[in-house]
Design a protein around this motif. Structure first.
Motif, PDB file in Angstrom:
ATOM      1  N   GLY A  15       0.800  -1.223   0.000  1.00 41.88           N
ATOM      2  CA  GLY A  15       0.000   0.000   0.000  1.00 41.88           C
ATOM      3  C   GLY A  15       0.833   1.272   0.000  1.00 41.88           C
ATOM      4  N   ALA A  16       1.940   1.268  -0.706  1.00 47.08           N
ATOM      5  CA  ALA A  16       2.864   2.409  -0.680  1.00 47.08           C
ATOM      6  C   ALA A  16       2.736   3.307  -1.899  1.00 47.08           C
ATOM      7  CB  ALA A  16       4.299   1.920  -0.527  1.00 47.08           C
ATOM      8  N   ALA A  17       1.525   3.432  -2.439  1.00 50.82           N
ATOM      9  CA  ALA A  17       1.316   4.327  -3.576  1.00 50.82           C
ATOM     10  C   ALA A  17       1.290   5.785  -3.139  1.00 50.82           C
ATOM     11  CB  ALA A  17       0.012   3.974  -4.296  1.00 50.82           C
ATOM     12  N   ILE A  35      13.257  -1.073  -3.484  1.00 47.47           N
ATOM     13  CA  ILE A  35      11.862  -0.976  -3.062  1.00 47.47           C
ATOM     14  C   ILE A  35      10.905  -1.638  -4.049  1.00 47.47           C
ATOM     15  CG2 ILE A  35       9.972   0.604  -2.440  1.00 47.47           C
ATOM     16  CD1 ILE A  35      12.402   0.686  -0.512  1.00 47.47           C
ATOM     17  N   ALA A  36      10.003  -2.442  -3.488  1.00 49.25           N
ATOM     18  CA  ALA A  36       8.845  -2.964  -4.214  1.00 49.25           C
ATOM     19  C   ALA A  36       7.616  -2.526  -3.425  1.00 49.25           C
ATOM     20  CB  ALA A  36       8.896  -4.481  -4.315  1.00 49.25           C
ATOM     21  N   PHE A  37       6.545  -2.232  -4.133  1.00 45.27           N
ATOM     22  CA  PHE A  37       5.304  -1.856  -3.465  1.00 45.27           C
ATOM     23  C   PHE A  37       4.134  -2.359  -4.277  1.00 45.27           C
ATOM     24  CE2 PHE A  37       5.543   1.434  -6.603  1.00 45.27           C
ATOM     25  CZ  PHE A  37       4.239   1.854  -6.838  1.00 45.27           C
ATOM     26  N   ASN A  38       2.979  -2.341  -3.662  1.00 45.63           N
ATOM     27  CA  ASN A  38       1.773  -2.738  -4.379  1.00 45.63           C
ATOM     28  C   ASN A  38       0.694  -1.693  -4.175  1.00 45.63           C
ATOM     29  OD1 ASN A  38       0.962  -3.552  -1.601  1.00 45.63           O
ATOM     30  ND2 ASN A  38      -0.866  -4.180  -2.744  1.00 45.63           N
ATOM     31  N   CYS A  39      -0.257  -1.733  -5.065  1.00 44.63           N
ATOM     32  CA  CYS A  39      -1.523  -1.034  -4.894  1.00 44.63           C
ATOM     33  C   CYS A  39      -2.552  -1.812  -5.698  1.00 44.63           C
ATOM     34  CB  CYS A  39      -1.452   0.436  -5.280  1.00 44.63           C
ATOM     35  SG  CYS A  39      -1.008   0.784  -6.969  1.00 44.63           S
ATOM     36  N   ARG A  40      -3.820  -1.436  -5.562  1.00 42.36           N
ATOM     37  CA  ARG A  40      -4.870  -2.236  -6.185  1.00 42.36           C
ATOM     38  C   ARG A  40      -5.393  -1.674  -7.502  1.00 42.36           C
ATOM     39  NH1 ARG A  40      -9.392  -3.461  -1.960  1.00 42.36           N
ATOM     40  NH2 ARG A  40      -9.173  -1.234  -1.627  1.00 42.36           N
ATOM     41  N   SER A  41      -4.985  -0.462  -7.881  1.00 41.30           N
ATOM     42  CA  SER A  41      -5.540   0.096  -9.123  1.00 41.30           C
ATOM     43  C   SER A  41      -4.444   0.670 -10.015  1.00 41.30           C
ATOM     44  CB  SER A  41      -6.565   1.192  -8.807  1.00 41.30           C
ATOM     45  OG  SER A  41      -5.924   2.388  -8.423  1.00 41.30           O
ATOM     46  N   GLN A  42      -4.677   0.611 -11.297  1.00 39.53           N
ATOM     47  CA  GLN A  42      -3.726   1.158 -12.265  1.00 39.53           C
ATOM     48  C   GLN A  42      -3.608   2.668 -12.104  1.00 39.53           C
ATOM     49  OE1 GLN A  42      -1.844  -0.884 -14.427  1.00 39.53           O
ATOM     50  NE2 GLN A  42      -0.667   0.990 -14.470  1.00 39.53           N
ATOM     51  N   GLU A  43      -4.711   3.324 -11.781  1.00 40.52           N
ATOM     52  CA  GLU A  43      -4.693   4.779 -11.576  1.00 40.52           C
ATOM     53  C   GLU A  43      -3.725   5.163 -10.455  1.00 40.52           C
ATOM     54  OE1 GLU A  43      -7.682   8.347 -10.073  1.00 40.52           O
ATOM     55  OE2 GLU A  43      -8.533   6.414 -10.609  1.00 40.52           O
ATOM     56  N   HIS A  44      -3.816   4.477  -9.316  1.00 39.15           N
ATOM     57  CA  HIS A  44      -2.894   4.756  -8.215  1.00 39.15           C
ATOM     58  C   HIS A  44      -1.459   4.375  -8.579  1.00 39.15           C
ATOM     59  CE1 HIS A  44      -6.459   4.741  -5.300  1.00 39.15           C
ATOM     60  NE2 HIS A  44      -6.009   5.971  -5.371  1.00 39.15           N
ATOM     61  N   MET A  45      -1.305   3.278  -9.329  1.00 40.70           N
ATOM     62  CA  MET A  45       0.027   2.837  -9.740  1.00 40.70           C
ATOM     63  C   MET A  45       0.689   3.889 -10.614  1.00 40.70           C
ATOM     64  SD  MET A  45       2.456   0.625  -9.673  1.00 40.70           S
ATOM     65  CE  MET A  45       1.651  -0.749  -8.871  1.00 40.70           C
ATOM     66  N   ASP A  46      -0.028   4.381 -11.614  1.00 37.84           N
ATOM     67  CA  ASP A  46       0.543   5.374 -12.523  1.00 37.84           C
ATOM     68  C   ASP A  46       0.998   6.624 -11.767  1.00 37.84           C
ATOM     69  OD1 ASP A  46       0.003   3.623 -14.600  1.00 37.84           O
ATOM     70  OD2 ASP A  46      -1.818   4.673 -15.233  1.00 37.84           O
ATOM     71  N   LYS A  47       0.155   7.111 -10.862  1.00 38.58           N
ATOM     72  CA  LYS A  47       0.486   8.303 -10.073  1.00 38.58           C
ATOM     73  C   LYS A  47       1.674   8.028  -9.159  1.00 38.58           C
ATOM     74  CE  LYS A  47      -0.329  12.366  -8.057  1.00 38.58           C
ATOM     75  NZ  LYS A  47       0.994  12.919  -7.795  1.00 38.58           N
ATOM     76  N   ALA A  48       1.660   6.855  -8.512  1.00 42.03           N
ATOM     77  CA  ALA A  48       2.755   6.506  -7.604  1.00 42.03           C
ATOM     78  C   ALA A  48       4.088   6.422  -8.338  1.00 42.03           C
ATOM     79  CB  ALA A  48       2.464   5.181  -6.906  1.00 42.03           C
ATOM     80  N   ASN A  92       1.829  -2.247   5.425  1.00 43.98           N
ATOM     81  CA  ASN A  92       1.243  -0.918   5.552  1.00 43.98           C
ATOM     82  C   ASN A  92      -0.173  -0.818   4.997  1.00 43.98           C
ATOM     83  OD1 ASN A  92       1.339   2.162   5.665  1.00 43.98           O
ATOM     84  ND2 ASN A  92       1.076   1.775   3.487  1.00 43.98           N
ATOM     85  N   ALA A  93      -0.530  -1.650   4.025  1.00 41.06           N
ATOM     86  CA  ALA A  93      -1.839  -1.535   3.390  1.00 41.06           C
ATOM     87  C   ALA A  93      -2.939  -1.597   4.439  1.00 41.06           C
ATOM     88  CB  ALA A  93      -2.034  -2.647   2.359  1.00 41.06           C
ATOM     89  N   GLY A  94      -3.889  -0.699   4.323  1.00 40.86           N
ATOM     90  CA  GLY A  94      -4.995  -0.685   5.268  1.00 40.86           C
ATOM     91  C   GLY A  94      -6.095   0.238   4.789  1.00 40.86           C
ATOM     92  N   ILE A  95      -7.265   0.034   5.334  1.00 37.29           N
ATOM     93  CA  ILE A  95      -8.393   0.898   5.008  1.00 37.29           C
ATOM     94  C   ILE A  95      -9.160   1.239   6.275  1.00 37.29           C
ATOM     95  CG2 ILE A  95      -8.686  -0.004   2.662  1.00 37.29           C
ATOM     96  CD1 ILE A  95     -11.189  -1.515   3.740  1.00 37.29           C
TER      97      ILE A  95
END
Length: 139
Positions: A15-17, A35-48, A92-95
């Motif tokens: 969750g490091a976007a 560093i490797a990180f994940n997120c759940r959407s392409q939109e957040h990935m592109d911005k990150a 870190n990922a959380g909601i």
């Protein structure tokens, strides 16, 4: 000023976007970690990826739902193949759902539990065998 070195270490920050995850990934990178990180959407990935590039940080990003064990296993395997085995895991990922408890459907509560509690279990389970084999790691 960094008083220690993480040169040669690989860190996975879930969750490091953006937000705290981004800040933690940035600090680990400044200490020398890959560093490797994940997120759940392409939109957040592109911005990150733009934000990391602007900060001068080379990263490997993954679209991965950390509540899905197979996706996490695949991500961890790819990290090992491209960057090296994960030495550091930051769960870190959380909601948060800003809904009063008496109005929140159980399904939305389950989503919070899955991301905030089950996902760290899944991610830790994916990296622990290699950490044990290599004699250590940090979660």
């Amino acid at each position: 000023m960094i008083n220690f070195s993480l040169d040669g270490k690989v860190a996975l920050v879930t969750g490091a976007a953006y937000g705290i995850g981004f800040a933690m990934a940035k600090a680990l990178a400044e200490a020398g970690a890959k560093i490797a990180f994940n997120c759940r959407s392409q939109e957040h990935m592109d911005k990150a990826l733009e934000d990391y590039k602007a900060a001068g940080i080379e990263v490997k990003g993954y679209i991965c739902d950390v509540t899905k064990e197979e996706q996490v296993k695949e991500m961890v395997a790819d990290i090992a193949a491209t960057l090296g085995p994960v030495d550091i895991l930051v769960n870190n990922a959380g909601i948060i759902k800003r809904i009063p408890m008496h109005e929140m459907p159980a399904e939305e509560f389950r989503q919070v539990i899955d991301i905030d509690l089950v996902a760290p279990y899944i991610c830790s389970k994916a990296v622990i065998p290699t950490m044990m084999k290599l004699g250590g790691g940090k979660i």
